[in-house]
Design a protein around this motif. Sequence first.
Motif, PDB file in Angstrom:
ATOM      1  N   ALA A   1      35.677 -10.517   7.909  1.00 42.80           N
ATOM      2  CA  ALA A   1      34.874 -11.286   6.942  1.00 42.80           C
ATOM      3  C   ALA A   1      34.542 -10.338   5.794  1.00 42.80           C
ATOM      4  O   ALA A   1      34.064  -9.226   6.016  1.00 42.80           O
ATOM      5  N   SER A   2      34.844 -10.772   4.584  1.00 43.21           N
ATOM      6  CA  SER A   2      34.600  -9.937   3.398  1.00 43.21           C
ATOM      7  C   SER A   2      33.659 -10.702   2.484  1.00 43.21           C
ATOM      8  O   SER A   2      33.980 -11.816   2.056  1.00 43.21           O
TER       9      SER A   2
ATOM     10  N   LEU B   1      43.918  -7.955   1.397  1.00 44.13           N
ATOM     11  CA  LEU B   1      44.554  -6.738   1.923  1.00 44.13           C
ATOM     12  C   LEU B   1      44.566  -6.785   3.450  1.00 44.13           C
ATOM     13  O   LEU B   1      45.556  -6.422   4.092  1.00 44.13           O
ATOM     14  N   PHE B   2      43.472  -7.256   4.045  1.00 41.03           N
ATOM     15  CA  PHE B   2      43.408  -7.370   5.503  1.00 41.03           C
ATOM     16  C   PHE B   2      44.357  -8.462   6.001  1.00 41.03           C
ATOM     17  O   PHE B   2      45.037  -8.292   7.004  1.00 41.03           O
ATOM     18  N   ALA B   3      44.384  -9.588   5.265  1.00 37.28           N
ATOM     19  CA  ALA B   3      45.264 -10.694   5.685  1.00 37.28           C
ATOM     20  C   ALA B   3      46.723 -10.236   5.698  1.00 37.28           C
ATOM     21  O   ALA B   3      47.493 -10.587   6.604  1.00 37.28           O
TER      22      ALA B   3
ATOM     23  N   VAL C   1      41.179 -14.112   8.254  1.00 41.72           N
ATOM     24  CA  VAL C   1      39.992 -14.044   7.397  1.00 41.72           C
ATOM     25  C   VAL C   1      39.024 -15.154   7.800  1.00 41.72           C
ATOM     26  O   VAL C   1      39.408 -16.321   7.842  1.00 41.72           O
ATOM     27  N   VAL C   2      37.793 -14.771   8.128  1.00 41.04           N
ATOM     28  CA  VAL C   2      36.791 -15.765   8.540  1.00 41.04           C
ATOM     29  C   VAL C   2      35.575 -15.664   7.617  1.00 41.04           C
ATOM     30  O   VAL C   2      35.476 -14.750   6.794  1.00 41.04           O
TER      31      VAL C   2
ATOM     32  N   ASP D   1      30.654 -16.223  10.583  1.00 38.68           N
ATOM     33  CA  ASP D   1      31.379 -16.226  11.857  1.00 38.68           C
ATOM     34  C   ASP D   1      31.334 -14.866  12.536  1.00 38.68           C
ATOM     35  O   ASP D   1      31.045 -13.851  11.911  1.00 38.68           O
ATOM     36  N   GLN D   2      31.712 -14.907  13.810  1.00 39.92           N
ATOM     37  CA  GLN D   2      31.827 -13.644  14.553  1.00 39.92           C
ATOM     38  C   GLN D   2      33.141 -12.979  14.149  1.00 39.92           C
ATOM     39  O   GLN D   2      34.217 -13.532  14.383  1.00 39.92           O
ATOM     40  N   ALA D   3      33.044 -11.807  13.537  1.00 35.58           N
ATOM     41  CA  ALA D   3      34.254 -11.104  13.102  1.00 35.58           C
ATOM     42  C   ALA D   3      34.314  -9.733  13.775  1.00 35.58           C
ATOM     43  O   ALA D   3      33.323  -9.237  14.310  1.00 35.58           O
ATOM     44  N   ASP D   4      35.519  -9.128  13.736  1.00 37.25           N
ATOM     45  CA  ASP D   4      35.672  -7.773  14.272  1.00 37.25           C
ATOM     46  C   ASP D   4      35.373  -6.741  13.193  1.00 37.25           C
ATOM     47  O   ASP D   4      35.008  -5.609  13.484  1.00 37.25           O
TER      48      ASP D   4
END
Length: 434
Positions: free
Chosen positions: A6-7, A25-27, A33-34, A38-41
């Motif tokens: 999550a950004s 960049l993460f995707a 991408v959440v 939300d619960q993200a890592d």
Amino acid sequence: MNQKIASYALGCKVNQYESEAIAELFAEKGYDVVSIEDQADVYIINTCTVTNFGDKKSRQLIRKVKRQNPDAIVAVVGCYAQTAPEEISAVEGVNLVIGTKDKSQVVKMVEDYRKEMGVQNFVTDIMHERVFEPLEIKRLQNRTRAYLKIQDGCSQFCSYCIIPYARGPIRSRAPQDVIAEVKRLAENGFREVVLTGIHVASYGKDRKDITLTEIIQQVHAVEGIERIRFSSIEPNVVTEEFAQAMAALPKVCDHFHLSLQSGCDKTLEQMRRRYDTAQYRRAVALLRKYLPDAALTTDIIVGFPGESEEDYQQSKAFAEEIGFSKIHVFPYSPKKGTPAAERKDQLPNAVKQQRSHDLILASERMTEAFLQAHVGKQKEVLFERMVSPDVYEGHTTNYMKVHAKSTEDLTNQCKMVHMLKVEGETAFGEIVKS
Ligand code: SF4
């Protein structure tokens, strides 16, 4: 299962642009991408430090996401992280502190991260940075208006502002990169681009190959883009040549956010703004000479240290003389690390609140007068979304918010609208049959 990221950005459009680019960049590395809810890592928090309140909100958000998932990696980037890395490192739950530089490296930094190594601080000196860091948005959702970052940093050092310390000196994005991104936006159906930056007015000043006018002309030449706006400019940019050049570019919207901050010369000088009201008045006259219907919006700070009642009244009278279509009013908030915050003649909050309230009322009157002047006229509206069954919302080139009924889907379409009435800050109209 893919890792989730999550950004999230607090603050300005530049932060929002960067946070979206970071999510991409993460995707590209296979992350899902959440939402920040939300619960993200991995959480990437892009902080704002324009006011102390911005700092507080940034700290609150960091704590909130860590509560959502105590095992998540929390990386803090942005202006607050840049100016106060120790303060950020001390917030419980922070794993990485990155600042305003090296955001393009954030995936690598997160992936290299080892929990057992404790908080890692990657903040480096930004004050000598001379290169625009490439960070771009490629994943394009179907929207009408796209924000495009063309510039970073500020070298103005207004006495109340922390941004030059957070973002470093001015850096302009290379024109070929700007144009490549505008072309991608156009190919993906965007009709309108908003050129943003920390201090867009200084675009090109650090380069020999381009000026602000020239980059606007180059964006204008991109097929498919129908409207161009810029986030904010200053009166010293508005020369006769600039106003003439803008008027010659039909895609440039007749809406300018012309930063004022105060309409009192004494206060402007103490704010270390680099213009006075006479220069501002000349800039407005030039814009109106070449673009008579142009809407002007602005920002004004009230309750700056030492601002007497007379100074405030001067500032308000000047704003009324100009006749803005909207004023964004900010009660002065002392920002640690700036000269204005050190002054002994700070005003009580009650005075700031009272002036703020008074100027907001004045702004509302100006907005209404501006909208009312369009009743009975026709304006082109670019529709963005449906707001209730068969009612669509869009904006005119001079940034009037318009609602109109239609059974046809108007999203992302330009239509002529006959303005019927005004309620609050919205104009209501009917589509002109072609
Ligand atoms: S121009 Fe002044 S207010 Fe704007 S970012 Fe630069 S220093 Fe801050």
